[in-house]
Every structure is written in structure tokens, then in C-alpha cells.
Design a protein around this motif. Structure first.
Motif, short mmCIF file in Angstrom:
data_model
loop_
_atom_site.label_atom_id
_atom_site.label_comp_id
_atom_site.label_asym_id
_atom_site.label_seq_id
_atom_site.Cartn_x
_atom_site.Cartn_y
_atom_site.Cartn_z
N LEU A 71 11.80 34.26 61.36
CA LEU A 71 10.87 33.28 60.79
C LEU A 71 11.23 31.88 61.27
N TRP A 72 12.51 31.53 61.23
CA TRP A 72 12.97 30.24 61.73
C TRP A 72 12.56 30.06 63.19
N GLN A 73 12.80 31.07 64.00
CA GLN A 73 12.52 30.96 65.44
C GLN A 73 11.02 30.85 65.72
N ALA A 74 10.20 31.54 64.94
CA ALA A 74 8.75 31.49 65.14
C ALA A 74 8.20 30.08 64.92
N HIS A 75 8.83 29.30 64.03
CA HIS A 75 8.32 27.97 63.70
C HIS A 75 9.14 26.83 64.29
N LEU A 76 10.42 27.06 64.50
CA LEU A 76 11.29 25.96 64.92
C LEU A 76 12.02 26.22 66.24
N GLY A 77 11.80 27.37 66.81
CA GLY A 77 12.48 27.73 68.06
C GLY A 77 11.51 28.23 69.10
N LYS A 78 12.02 29.06 70.00
CA LYS A 78 11.21 29.60 71.09
C LYS A 78 11.44 31.11 71.18
N PRO A 79 10.64 31.88 70.44
CA PRO A 79 10.81 33.33 70.49
C PRO A 79 10.43 33.90 71.85
N SER A 80 11.03 35.03 72.19
CA SER A 80 10.70 35.71 73.43
C SER A 80 9.56 36.68 73.17
N ARG A 81 9.43 37.66 74.06
CA ARG A 81 8.38 38.67 73.90
C ARG A 81 8.55 39.40 72.57
N LYS A 82 7.49 40.08 72.16
CA LYS A 82 7.46 40.75 70.86
C LYS A 82 8.68 41.63 70.66
N ALA A 83 9.32 41.45 69.52
CA ALA A 83 10.46 42.25 69.07
C ALA A 83 11.74 42.04 69.87
N TYR A 84 11.75 41.12 70.84
CA TYR A 84 12.98 40.90 71.60
C TYR A 84 13.83 39.86 70.90
N HIS A 85 15.12 40.15 70.82
CA HIS A 85 16.09 39.25 70.19
C HIS A 85 16.78 38.49 71.33
N ASN A 86 16.39 37.21 71.52
CA ASN A 86 16.91 36.46 72.66
C ASN A 86 18.17 35.66 72.31
N LYS A 87 18.64 34.88 73.27
CA LYS A 87 19.89 34.15 73.09
C LYS A 87 19.78 33.09 71.98
N GLU A 88 18.63 32.43 71.89
CA GLU A 88 18.45 31.43 70.83
C GLU A 88 18.56 32.09 69.45
N TRP A 89 17.91 33.25 69.30
CA TRP A 89 18.00 33.99 68.04
C TRP A 89 19.45 34.35 67.73
N ALA A 90 20.17 34.83 68.76
CA ALA A 90 21.56 35.24 68.58
C ALA A 90 22.43 34.06 68.15
N GLU A 91 22.22 32.91 68.78
CA GLU A 91 23.01 31.73 68.44
C GLU A 91 22.74 31.28 67.00
N LYS A 92 21.48 31.35 66.57
CA LYS A 92 21.16 30.96 65.19
C LYS A 92 21.80 31.94 64.21
N MET A 93 21.75 33.23 64.53
CA MET A 93 22.41 34.22 63.68
C MET A 93 23.88 33.86 63.49
N LYS A 94 24.54 33.51 64.57
CA LYS A 94 25.98 33.21 64.50
C LYS A 94 26.25 31.96 63.66
#
Length: 200
Positions: A71-94
Motif C-alpha cells: 500500500l505504501w509503495q502504491a502511493h508513495l513509491g514506485k511499484p514494479s510489475r504486478k505482484a513483483y516485490h522489487n528492491k524499493e519494497w524490500a528496503e521499506k520492509m527492512k
């Protein structure tokens, strides 16, 4: 939202969606539209109540937060293709105390199509969850069919397949056994779940 995302997340609908045993939850961007105007959209975080029984409450909450990162990435980041967990997502998780891992264990891949995670000891998620649980928070509802299997097991003597929801290890034994995976410290029930693959 307040403790882990500084109140940055927009409102969304949190639904209970009884998917297959293999899905813990998923995120779907702009899944719903407001009936009154037909235009205003909102996102969905779906949680699978099948997994509210037999999993630690911390594990259930970690699935919710995993989807909140989408949800954060969809509004405040740059999501990749559908259902892909990219580096930005991984960094936010950490940063919020969940270590992305395709295996759910240390040294797993941090990005990919199907991803799991584990809790970082002493991290923000662990601290926020401890505070929440100390306040008395508990789940009130679970899937009735799964609860019946736990509360009313099969007749004694029937062989049952047990599966660890954490690592997928299987064991077979009598129906009245209460098995715990020594590696994951989780009760063994149902099939091996994974995070959803809608938008995340």
C-alpha cells in the motif's frame, strides 16, 4: 500506520478473503469504487482468516504489515510489475523490521515474484507488535471450518497430514496430536501458505 509508517498510509479497505490455504493475504490497488460517485477508488488489503488459527498472532500481523508495505509503495513509491516485490519494497520492509526472504528464512532472496519474510529481532515491527499485544489486542474471528478442525479433530487412530505454515515441513500421525515445528516454533496445520500474488 502510526507506529511503522508515520501515518503516511491512505485509508484502504481491509477485507477477509477465504482464498486457498496457500495464500496468507494480498494487496490490490484501487480494487473498490465508491457507489455514490462511481469514481472515488480505494485499495484493498485482504487477509485470509483460514490462517488466523494455528499461526502466532505476531505472524498474522506481519502478513498485514507486509501488505501495508505494498500500500505504501502504491502511493508513495514506485511499484514494479504486478505482484513483483522489487528492491524499493524490500528496503521499506527492512526499515520497519521485516526481513524479506523468498524462503522465509535467513539468506533468502530479498526480491522476487513470490516473497515471504521474517521478523527482525529488536526491529520496529517487533517493538510495535509487543506494545499492541500488551494493550490487550487479540483477533476476534477466524474461519469456522478451520476452527472446527482444530477444536473437533478426526477420530483417534486416523492418520492426519500435518504441515508447518512456516517452512512447509510435513509430518503424519494420529489426529489428536498437537505438533510444533522445532525450526519455526509454529503449530503444524493445513497446507503451506504464502503471501498473495495479486498486486503483492
Amino acid at each position: 500506520n502510526r507506529a511503522l509508517f508515520h501515518d503516511a498510509l491512505p485509508p484502504c479497505l481491509i477485507t477477509l478473503h477465504r482464498e486457498s490455504h496457500r495464500v496468507l493475504g494480498y494487496f490490490s490497488h484501487k480494487r473498490f469504487v465508491r457507489l455514490s460517485d462511481g469514481r472515488t477508488a480505494t485499495d484493498e488489503i485482504a487477509m485470509n482468516p483460514i490462517h488466523f488459527v494455528g499461526r502466532a498472532l505476531t505472524a498474522v500481523l506481519s502478513t498485514l504489515v507486509h501488505e501495508m508495505v505494498h500500500l505504501w509503495q502504491a502511493h508513495l513509491g514506485k511499484p514494479s510489475r504486478k505482484a513483483y516485490h522489487n528492491k524499493e519494497w524490500a528496503e521499506k520492509m527492512k526499515t520497519i523490521g521485516l526481513q524479506p526472504s523468498d524462503t522465509g528464512e535467513p539468506n533468502g532472496k530479498e526480491t522476487g515474484q513470490k516473497m515471504n519474510h521474517y521478523v527482525t529481532p529488536g526491529g520496529a515491527f517487533e517493538r510495535a507488535t509487543a506494545d499492541l499485544l500488551q494493550s490487550g489486542f487479540a483477533l476476534s474471528w477466524a474461519d469456522a471450518a478451520i476452527l472446527d478442525k482444530v477444536v473437533k479433530p478426526k477420530k483417534s487412530g486416523t492418520r492426519v497430514k500435518y504441515t508447518c505454515p512456516g517452512c512447509g515441513a510435513n509430518a503424519w500421525g494420529k489426529s489428536e496430536l498437537h505438533l510444533i515445528c522445532a525450526d519455526c516454533n509454529q503449530s503444524m496445520t493445513g497446507d503451506t501458505p504464502e503471501e498473495g500474488d495479486e498486486d503483492g
